[in-house]
Design a protein around this motif. Structure first.
Motif, PDB file in Angstrom:
ATOM      1  N   THR A 183      25.813  76.476   6.282  1.00 24.54           N
ATOM      2  CA  THR A 183      24.953  77.398   5.543  1.00 24.54           C
ATOM      3  C   THR A 183      23.649  77.734   6.253  1.00 24.54           C
ATOM      4  O   THR A 183      23.048  78.768   5.983  1.00 24.54           O
ATOM      5  N   ARG A 184      23.196  76.834   7.163  1.00 25.19           N
ATOM      6  CA  ARG A 184      21.960  77.091   7.899  1.00 25.19           C
ATOM      7  C   ARG A 184      22.176  76.789   9.383  1.00 25.19           C
ATOM      8  O   ARG A 184      21.624  75.822   9.929  1.00 25.19           O
ATOM      9  N   LEU A 233      20.250  82.499  -2.454  1.00 23.42           N
ATOM     10  CA  LEU A 233      20.618  81.090  -2.387  1.00 23.42           C
ATOM     11  C   LEU A 233      20.388  80.593  -0.975  1.00 23.42           C
ATOM     12  O   LEU A 233      20.827  81.223  -0.009  1.00 23.42           O
ATOM     13  N   ASN A 234      19.716  79.455  -0.849  1.00 24.78           N
ATOM     14  CA  ASN A 234      19.397  78.964   0.486  1.00 24.78           C
ATOM     15  C   ASN A 234      19.362  77.444   0.482  1.00 24.78           C
ATOM     16  O   ASN A 234      19.946  76.808  -0.394  1.00 24.78           O
ATOM     17  N   THR A 270      24.560  66.757   8.978  1.00 23.61           N
ATOM     18  CA  THR A 270      25.788  66.943   8.195  1.00 23.61           C
ATOM     19  C   THR A 270      26.531  68.214   8.569  1.00 23.61           C
ATOM     20  O   THR A 270      25.973  69.166   9.131  1.00 23.61           O
ATOM     21  N   PHE A 271      27.770  68.237   8.182  1.00 24.43           N
ATOM     22  CA  PHE A 271      28.639  69.410   8.286  1.00 24.43           C
ATOM     23  C   PHE A 271      28.091  70.560   7.444  1.00 24.43           C
ATOM     24  O   PHE A 271      28.148  71.724   7.847  1.00 24.43           O
ATOM     25  N   TYR A 272      27.550  70.266   6.281  1.00 27.18           N
ATOM     26  CA  TYR A 272      27.200  71.307   5.307  1.00 27.18           C
ATOM     27  C   TYR A 272      26.006  72.132   5.745  1.00 27.18           C
ATOM     28  O   TYR A 272      25.977  73.361   5.543  1.00 27.18           O
ATOM     29  N   ALA A 296      21.225  71.199  -1.403  1.00 27.32           N
ATOM     30  CA  ALA A 296      21.480  72.611  -1.703  1.00 27.32           C
ATOM     31  C   ALA A 296      22.538  73.194  -0.774  1.00 27.32           C
ATOM     32  O   ALA A 296      23.335  74.054  -1.184  1.00 27.32           O
ATOM     33  N   ASP A 297      22.569  72.726   0.475  1.00 25.54           N
ATOM     34  CA  ASP A 297      23.600  73.202   1.403  1.00 25.54           C
ATOM     35  C   ASP A 297      24.991  72.840   0.892  1.00 25.54           C
ATOM     36  O   ASP A 297      25.931  73.637   1.009  1.00 25.54           O
TER      37      ASP A 297
END
Length: 471
Positions: free
Chosen positions: A63-64, A105-106, A57-59, A81-82
């Motif tokens: 974030t990671r 937050l992770n 995914t894009f998300y 969570a992302d």
């Protein structure tokens, strides 16, 4: 008489109504969070895994970025969570803007529970809390309450499997927007009593604002009271000058902190003691002063934590959406120190008058140098902004800045006086940039191209969660 002159800060140039101090907390612009999540829900280009069932995914990429690549610049991993972290990050939640790591937050759903515990904004299902738009909603699908394989991650005995965003809620049901729901972003709903719901975490922009030499305002005044409470002699004048810097460094050395003179998270936490009814100290003066300037508490700043001070603390805690026990502990201090402050009556304001204590301090100092300084807008008490962007009215030849705005094309626009206004704003310090469209002032290097009808001033801090506001 020249335009720039000394006037008392208390002089009333024009007083606009403060508005109700009891406005309900929006805490990181909940409406903005929902709007961002709805935009992702409707974004057919990236609201799904590609291919479906791949976790790509894009998300996760946002974030990671250390996760395995899977094409199209996207990354693969379980991503509920992302998705929530990405939405909160776009909404400028300070912690969501930080890198993915343990203790922050992770990419794990349980980190949203832990965030709520750290910030004092965790609300278990069944506690009577009414979920708010923008909250994170966390789930335990098996409703088994504890997972021994998760261990410390399940602090409090919770096994958290999934997280989404609250879109709306009423007395019976909660509507959500969730990532990693059937391989895509989906809108869903649940009964409020669903045993799968563990609870809710409300996002907050509460963080310790770094103060250092050259800063001024209510937060500096609080630091000076707290230093006095620690046994150090320092003037309580709201100006972070040489004597305050020396006292801060001495305090940091005594506490084994890096003696850099910056009052950041560690120094704030060491300075601000837990206070309750019956205490009497200069630290209580810091608390009373902050409650007065940021919430209009009307307390006598005498250092005596009596019944009125406790009532004001409880009122603030309720306003902030944190535990309302009347004790000013670390969570209450952090929320109070980071809370926006209204501009005082010495500056006329046409729009929002709320900003950080530091920005209000700098604007008040500029107003003491420029007769007729008028603020078109600073911000709201809870608007999702940082409270560090001020729009100043252009100076007028008739000195009617408080009566109505003009643009640079108006015959009433006073270029020379506006030049002096800009110089006065810059002279107060902590100004990152000034934006205005006058080509002459741009050529002089005083401003960067910006609006036609205002001088837009961006203030900054030595350390800030958003790099756009770092000095």
């Amino acid at each position: 008489m020249g335009l720039i002159r000394r006037i008392t800060v208390s002089m009333v140039v024009m007083v606009c109504a403060l508005g109700a101090l009891a406005a309900p907390p929006a805490q990181a612009a909940a409406a903005g969070i929902v709007a961002i999540a709805e935009g992702e829900l409707n974004n057919a280009e990236r609201n799904h895994e590609e291919p479906l069932g791949s976790d790509c995914t894009f998300y996760v990429a946002q974030t990671r970025p250390h996760m395995a690549g899977c094409g199209n610049g996207w990354r693969a991993g379980s991503w509920c969570a992302d998705f929530v972290k990405y939405v909160w990050r776009v909404a400028k939640d300070p912690e969501a803007m930080q890198p993915d790591r343990a203790g922050n937050l992770n990419g794990w759903a349980h980190s949203f529970y832990e965030y709520g515990r750290r910030q004092g904004t965790w609300h278990p299902r069944g506690s009577g809390y009414q979920p708010r738009p923008g909250d994170a909603i966390v789930f335990d699908w098996a409703a088994d309450g504890f997972d021994s394989t998760v261990g410390s991650f399940a602090g409090g005995g919770y096994d958290i499997d999934h997280v989404g965003i609250v879109r709306s809620a009423d007395s019976t049901a909660v509507s959500t927007i969730e990532g990693n729901a059937s391989d895509r972003v989906l809108a869903k709903s649940y009964p409020l009593t669903s045993p799968s719901i563990v609870g809710y975490t409300t996002p907050t922009k509460a963080f310790w604002p770094t103060q250092t030499k050259g800063d001024r305002g209510a937060d500096v005044t609080a630091i000076q009271h707290l230093l006095a409470s620690s046994g150090r002699t320092v003037p309580v004048d709201g100006e972070f000058g040489a004597s305050t810097d020396t006292a801060v460094r001495d305090f940091q050395t005594a506490r084994g902190l890096g003696a850099d003179g910056n009052v950041g998270p560690n120094t704030w936490a060491a300075l601000a003691p837990s206070l309750q009814q019956g205490d009497n100290s200069s630290a209580v003066k810091a608390l009373q002063f902050q409650l007065n300037v940021k919430r209009g508490a009307g307390l006598v700043v005498d250092g005596d934590f009596g019944g009125l001070t406790k009532a004001a603390v409880v009122a603030f805690q309720q306003h902030a959406g944190i535990e309302s026990n009347g004790i000013a502990g670390p969570i209450t201090w952090r929320h109070l120190i980071s809370h926006h402050q209204p501009l005082g009556t010495g500056v006329c304001v046409a729009g929002g008058r709320w900003g950080t204590a530091a920005a209000v301090g700098q604007l008040t100092a500029a107003a003491s140098r420029v007769a007729g300084l008028a603020v078109r807008d600073l911000g709201a008490e809870h608007d999702g902004g940082w409270g560090m962007d001020a729009r100043l009215a252009l100076m007028r030849t008739d000195r009617g800045q408080c009566g109505g705005p003009v643009d640079r094309f108006s015959p009433l626009y006073d270029q020379a006086a506006t030049r002096e206004l800009i110089a006065a704003a810059r002279a107060t310090g902590r100004v990152k940039a000034v934006y205005f469209s006058d080509p002459v002032l741009i050529a002089e290097g005083l401003v960067t191209a910006g609006p036609d009808d205002a001088v837009a001033v961006r203030y900054c801090a030595v350390v800030h969660p958003d790099p756009a506001y770092d000095c």
